[in-house]
Design a protein around this motif. Sequence first.
Motif, PDB file in Angstrom:
ATOM      1  N   SER A  50      81.678  80.458  21.271  1.00  0.00           N
ATOM      2  CA  SER A  50      80.503  79.925  20.548  1.00  0.00           C
ATOM      3  C   SER A  50      80.738  78.469  20.151  1.00  0.00           C
ATOM      4  O   SER A  50      79.828  77.647  20.229  1.00  0.00           O
ATOM      5  CB  SER A  50      80.219  80.726  19.275  1.00  0.00           C
ATOM      6  N   ALA A  95      79.625  82.206  11.820  1.00  0.00           N
ATOM      7  CA  ALA A  95      80.874  82.954  12.005  1.00  0.00           C
ATOM      8  C   ALA A  95      81.616  82.931  10.670  1.00  0.00           C
ATOM      9  O   ALA A  95      81.726  81.872  10.048  1.00  0.00           O
ATOM     10  CB  ALA A  95      81.718  82.310  13.095  1.00  0.00           C
ATOM     11  N   SER A 117      78.518  75.222  21.210  1.00  0.00           N
ATOM     12  CA  SER A 117      77.673  74.606  20.161  1.00  0.00           C
ATOM     13  C   SER A 117      78.254  73.334  19.568  1.00  0.00           C
ATOM     14  O   SER A 117      77.715  72.799  18.615  1.00  0.00           O
ATOM     15  CB  SER A 117      77.485  75.585  18.993  1.00  0.00           C
ATOM     16  N   ARG A 165      85.536  85.315  20.948  1.00  0.00           N
ATOM     17  CA  ARG A 165      84.079  85.101  21.035  1.00  0.00           C
ATOM     18  C   ARG A 165      83.667  83.897  20.175  1.00  0.00           C
ATOM     19  O   ARG A 165      82.797  83.119  20.549  1.00  0.00           O
ATOM     20  CB  ARG A 165      83.327  86.370  20.604  1.00  0.00           C
ATOM     21  N   ARG A 190      74.162  73.606  14.826  1.00  0.00           N
ATOM     22  CA  ARG A 190      73.931  74.753  15.714  1.00  0.00           C
ATOM     23  C   ARG A 190      74.882  75.900  15.410  1.00  0.00           C
ATOM     24  O   ARG A 190      74.699  77.012  15.869  1.00  0.00           O
ATOM     25  CB  ARG A 190      74.099  74.317  17.180  1.00  0.00           C
ATOM     26  N   MET A 191      75.930  75.589  14.632  1.00  0.00           N
ATOM     27  CA  MET A 191      76.885  76.656  14.282  1.00  0.00           C
ATOM     28  C   MET A 191      77.656  76.279  13.015  1.00  0.00           C
ATOM     29  O   MET A 191      78.010  75.111  12.830  1.00  0.00           O
ATOM     30  CB  MET A 191      77.880  76.853  15.434  1.00  0.00           C
ATOM     31  N   GLU A 193      76.873  86.303  13.107  1.00  0.00           N
ATOM     32  CA  GLU A 193      77.017  86.841  14.449  1.00  0.00           C
ATOM     33  C   GLU A 193      78.474  87.287  14.671  1.00  0.00           C
ATOM     34  O   GLU A 193      78.729  88.192  15.443  1.00  0.00           O
ATOM     35  CB  GLU A 193      76.683  85.732  15.444  1.00  0.00           C
ATOM     36  N   HIS A 194      79.387  86.609  14.001  1.00  0.00           N
ATOM     37  CA  HIS A 194      80.808  86.943  14.152  1.00  0.00           C
ATOM     38  C   HIS A 194      81.437  87.104  12.768  1.00  0.00           C
ATOM     39  O   HIS A 194      81.234  86.234  11.905  1.00  0.00           O
ATOM     40  CB  HIS A 194      81.569  85.806  14.847  1.00  0.00           C
ATOM     41  N   THR A 214      74.303  79.658  14.679  1.00  0.00           N
ATOM     42  CA  THR A 214      75.240  80.788  14.765  1.00  0.00           C
ATOM     43  C   THR A 214      76.156  80.723  13.546  1.00  0.00           C
ATOM     44  O   THR A 214      76.694  79.661  13.229  1.00  0.00           O
ATOM     45  CB  THR A 214      76.109  80.649  16.039  1.00  0.00           C
ATOM     46  N   ALA A 222      71.986  79.361   8.888  1.00  0.00           N
ATOM     47  CA  ALA A 222      71.688  80.634   9.572  1.00  0.00           C
ATOM     48  C   ALA A 222      70.178  80.849   9.655  1.00  0.00           C
ATOM     49  O   ALA A 222      69.664  81.266  10.689  1.00  0.00           O
ATOM     50  CB  ALA A 222      72.365  81.777   8.826  1.00  0.00           C
TER      51      ALA A 222
END
Length: 260
Positions: A20, A224, A24, A16, A195-196, A238-239, A222, A217
Motif C-alpha cells: 500500500s 494502516a 500511495s 500488505r 492517500r494513506m 484497511e490494515h 488507506t 480515512a
Amino acid sequence: MLEATLELDHRLELDRIAQSILASRPVLAFTGAGISTESGIPDFRGPNGLWKRTPPTGFRDFLSDPEVRARYWERRRERYPELVEKMPNVGHQALSELVRVQMIQTVITQNIDGLHQRAGLSPDRVIELHGSSHQIRCLECRRLYPSDAQEIDFSARVPDCPSCGGILKEATISFGEPLIEEDIRQALRMAEESRMVLVVGSSLTVNPASRVPLVAARNGATLAIINNEETPLDRYAEHIVRAPAGASLSYLTRQVLAGA
Ligand code: NAD
C-alpha cells in the motif's frame, strides 16, 4: 533479529502495508506515545501508562493556582533530565529511513520527546501537535526559549519570563489547553490531501489530534494502524497490526525498500 519476534500473520499484514505504501507514496505517518515506550518512556494509556500513576496537570489549574505551577516545575526539574537521556529506537529510525527515501512525506506526532528529530528527521518533516518538552514558552508574550536558556532562572521555584515577567511553561499542550492553530490546521490539510496514513503507537483517543487519521480515512485514504491494542478508528482501517512498533516498523521498512 528483532523482526524474528513477529508472528507470521503480522508479517503478512506488514507485507500488505508495504504494498500500500509503494502504491500511495509519499504517505503520512501519525505517531503516539507507543512508538517511544521501547525507548523507555512510558505511554499514557497502555498497561504501564503514566495516567494510572500521576494524573497530568490541567491547563486551567496551572493558570489559576500558583501551587499547581510550583508542583509542575518541581516535577519538570525531576523528570526532564531523565527524558534527555532517552534515545530513539529502531521504530524511530525506520520511520526516518522511510522519510529519507521519500516513502513518507511528514511525521505528525503527538509526542513531546523530540525522538523523531534525534533519529535524524529534519524539523520540517515533523509536526509536533502537542509541542515539545525541549522548549519553554511564555504564556503571555508567547516567546519560545530552548530548555537550557541562560536567561531563565531555573533555580526559582516558579521561573518567570525574562522578557515580560509572564508565566512560563514547557512548550507542550496540557489537558484543556488549545493546540497551536497553525500546527493542527496544517496537519488536517495534509490529512485531507493524503492517500494513506500509517498510524503507529497511539490509542487514538486524544482530540483533536486523532481527527488527523479520521479525516484522511473519511476522505478515502488507506488507513494502516500498528498498535498493541484496539483503537476507536480500527473500523476505518484497511490494515491492522497488533504488534510492537519497533519490530513492525523495522520489518515494514525492509519490505518497502525491497519493493522500491
Ligand atoms: P496513549 O498512551 O494514549 O496510547 C499509546 C498506545 O500505544 C496504547 O494503545 C498502547 O497499547 C500502545 N503501545 C504502547 N507501546 C507500544 C509498542 N511498543 N508498540 C505498539 N503499541 C504500543 O498515547 P497517545 O495516543 O500518543 O496519546 C497520549 C498523549 O500523551 C499524547 O498527547 C502525548 O502528547 C502524550 N505523551 C507523550 C509521550 C512521549 O512524548 N513519548 C509519552 C506519554 C504521553
